[in-house]
Scaffold this motif. Structure first.
Motif, PDB file in Angstrom:
ATOM      1  N   UNK A 105       0.807  -1.227   0.000  1.00  0.00           N
ATOM      2  CA  UNK A 105       0.000   0.000   0.000  1.00  0.00           C
ATOM      3  C   UNK A 105       0.837   1.274   0.000  1.00  0.00           C
ATOM      4  N   UNK A 106       2.161   1.139   0.119  1.00  0.00           N
ATOM      5  CA  UNK A 106       3.043   2.309   0.205  1.00  0.00           C
ATOM      6  C   UNK A 106       3.637   2.632  -1.163  1.00  0.00           C
ATOM      7  N   UNK A 107       3.080   3.628  -1.835  1.00  0.00           N
ATOM      8  CA  UNK A 107       3.610   4.044  -3.138  1.00  0.00           C
ATOM      9  C   UNK A 107       5.045   4.548  -2.997  1.00  0.00           C
ATOM     10  N   UNK A 108       5.906   4.113  -3.929  1.00  0.00           N
ATOM     11  CA  UNK A 108       7.315   4.512  -3.919  1.00  0.00           C
ATOM     12  C   UNK A 108       7.630   5.314  -5.175  1.00  0.00           C
ATOM     13  N   UNK A 109       8.348   6.392  -5.003  1.00  0.00           N
ATOM     14  CA  UNK A 109       8.951   7.113  -6.120  1.00  0.00           C
ATOM     15  C   UNK A 109      10.453   6.911  -6.011  1.00  0.00           C
ATOM     16  N   UNK A 110      11.054   6.440  -7.097  1.00  0.00           N
ATOM     17  CA  UNK A 110      12.483   6.113  -7.104  1.00  0.00           C
ATOM     18  C   UNK A 110      13.270   7.134  -7.902  1.00  0.00           C
ATOM     19  N   UNK A 111      14.422   7.503  -7.347  1.00  0.00           N
ATOM     20  CA  UNK A 111      15.449   8.261  -8.048  1.00  0.00           C
ATOM     21  C   UNK A 111      16.640   7.310  -8.121  1.00  0.00           C
ATOM     22  N   UNK A 112      16.873   6.708  -9.276  1.00  0.00           N
ATOM     23  CA  UNK A 112      17.821   5.595  -9.326  1.00  0.00           C
ATOM     24  C   UNK A 112      18.595   5.567 -10.633  1.00  0.00           C
ATOM     25  N   UNK A 113      19.830   5.079 -10.531  1.00  0.00           N
ATOM     26  CA  UNK A 113      20.703   4.944 -11.694  1.00  0.00           C
ATOM     27  C   UNK A 113      21.773   3.920 -11.349  1.00  0.00           C
ATOM     28  N   UNK A 114      22.462   3.449 -12.361  1.00  0.00           N
ATOM     29  CA  UNK A 114      23.626   2.584 -12.185  1.00  0.00           C
ATOM     30  C   UNK A 114      23.194   1.182 -11.760  1.00  0.00           C
ATOM     31  N   UNK A 115      24.169   0.293 -11.585  1.00  0.00           N
ATOM     32  CA  UNK A 115      23.883  -1.098 -11.227  1.00  0.00           C
ATOM     33  C   UNK A 115      23.237  -1.211  -9.851  1.00  0.00           C
ATOM     34  N   UNK A 116      23.676  -0.379  -8.901  1.00  0.00           N
ATOM     35  CA  UNK A 116      23.059  -0.408  -7.577  1.00  0.00           C
ATOM     36  C   UNK A 116      21.594  -0.017  -7.668  1.00  0.00           C
ATOM     37  N   UNK A 117      21.289   0.987  -8.478  1.00  0.00           N
ATOM     38  CA  UNK A 117      19.901   1.379  -8.660  1.00  0.00           C
ATOM     39  C   UNK A 117      19.071   0.256  -9.234  1.00  0.00           C
TER      40      UNK A 117
END
Length: 321
Positions: free
Chosen positions: A14-26
């Motif tokens: 139920x918890x909407x997530x917004x991601x700021x992600x890049x690279x292999x770790x992302x």
């Protein structure tokens, strides 16, 4: 009246997530959230730089496979903030996103904003922690999941995982050790974050350190350094990074791999070529000890063994600087 306790699994869904992600770790951390069933309502990422060696998996491609909207703005301005607010995120995550998010953005998520950082905070806050740890000869690395605040890498710590640094590690191999640790933190602690029960402990920034962005020119070798310091620099910036370099016969020479010949003693003036090895290496005197350089490349030419490119004979340089 009793307060209803939401189960972690229910909270995750139920918890909407917004991601700021890049690279292999992302990519790996995003995969972990998807495996948990977390609803990711948007991905903010970067366009790949054509001048950069791209060796990691694409967060954008992963998002598109799961019908997640992808955005690549150069900056998060007021209009973008309004759009993010309309997504009603419960949680924001930053996984190796290259821009610092403003405090106003961080406040858009009622359950908090969290960052996955590639060091054991408060040590090595800032940029390029894996490279800096190797440059500085550290023996332990790790990852930290922490709450984001206005100051970079300064928020409360949720959890950490550590891994030894070995002499055979380069920046790339060490990074690959950290990626599964980061993903494991997300798998374990996102359910607690989503249910409002994640542990937290403040950082003591006075006990830590901060390092800035590394530049290609930071790869310059000074042969007056001890052998181990030179060795650490080479492995910290070898492929896929810009490389450590020096000059031989007036030409720029990249050193892509090296080992320590001798840790101590002085066989010759620093930078003097003192020997060759059967496997194609060339042994060079350092300020203390010797370094065996094995893979090298003159600027603009093909990479090869040190003995091949620094060939014996009349044209061989007697020293490198």
């Amino acid at each position: 009246m009793e307060t209803k306790v939401i189960a972690p699994d229910e909270a995750v869904k139920s918890a909407n997530c917004v991601l700021f992600a890049y690279h292999e770790m992302g990519f790996a951390c995003m995969e972990a959230l998807l495996a948990l069933g977390a609803p990711i309502v948007a991905l903010f990422t970067h366009e790949d730089d054509p001048g950069e060696e791209i060796w990691w998996r694409s967060c954008a491609e992963l998002a598109r496979r799961h019908s997640i909207p992808v955005h690549t703005p150069e900056r998060i301005d007021g209009q973008w903030m309004a759009r993010i607010a309309a997504m009603r995120p419960a949680v924001l995550y930053s996984f190796y996103y290259r821009h610092l998010l403003s405090e106003a953005v961080l406040k858009l998520a009622p359950l908090g904003a969290y960052n996955l950082h590639g060091s054991l905070l408060p040590a090595y806050r800032g940029r390029a922690p894996v490279n800096w740890m190797l440059v500085n000869g550290e023996r332990e690395a790790g990852v930290t999941l922490h709450q984001m605040v206005a100051r970079a890498d300064a928020g409360d710590i949720i959890a950490q995982r550590a891994v030894p640094i070995e002499d055979r590690d380069t920046a790339l191999t060490l990074y690959h050790k950290l990626v599964p640790l980061g993903a494991s933190l997300i798998r374990e602690f996102h359910p607690l974050i989503a249910s409002g029960r994640a542990p937290r402990r403040p950082q003591d920034l006075s006990a830590g350190s901060y390092f800035g962005r590394r530049r290609p020119e930071d790869g310059r070798i000074d042969w007056r350094w001890p052998a181990r310091r030179i060795f650490n620099l080479v492995r910290a910036v070898t492929h896929p990074y810009p490389g450590a370099f020096c000059y031989a016969g007036g030409r720029k020479l990249f050193v892509w791999s090296a080992t320590i010949g001798e840790e101590s003693g002085s066989r010759a003036h620093a930078g003097t070529i003192v020997d060759e090895t059967p496997d194609g290496g060339v042994e060079v005197a350092a300020g203390e000890g010797t370094v065996i350089i094995t893979r090298v490349q003159f600027e603009g030419e093909a990479e090869g063994t040190a003995r091949e490119l620094l060939a014996a004979g009349a044209n061989r340089p007697r020293a490198i600087v």
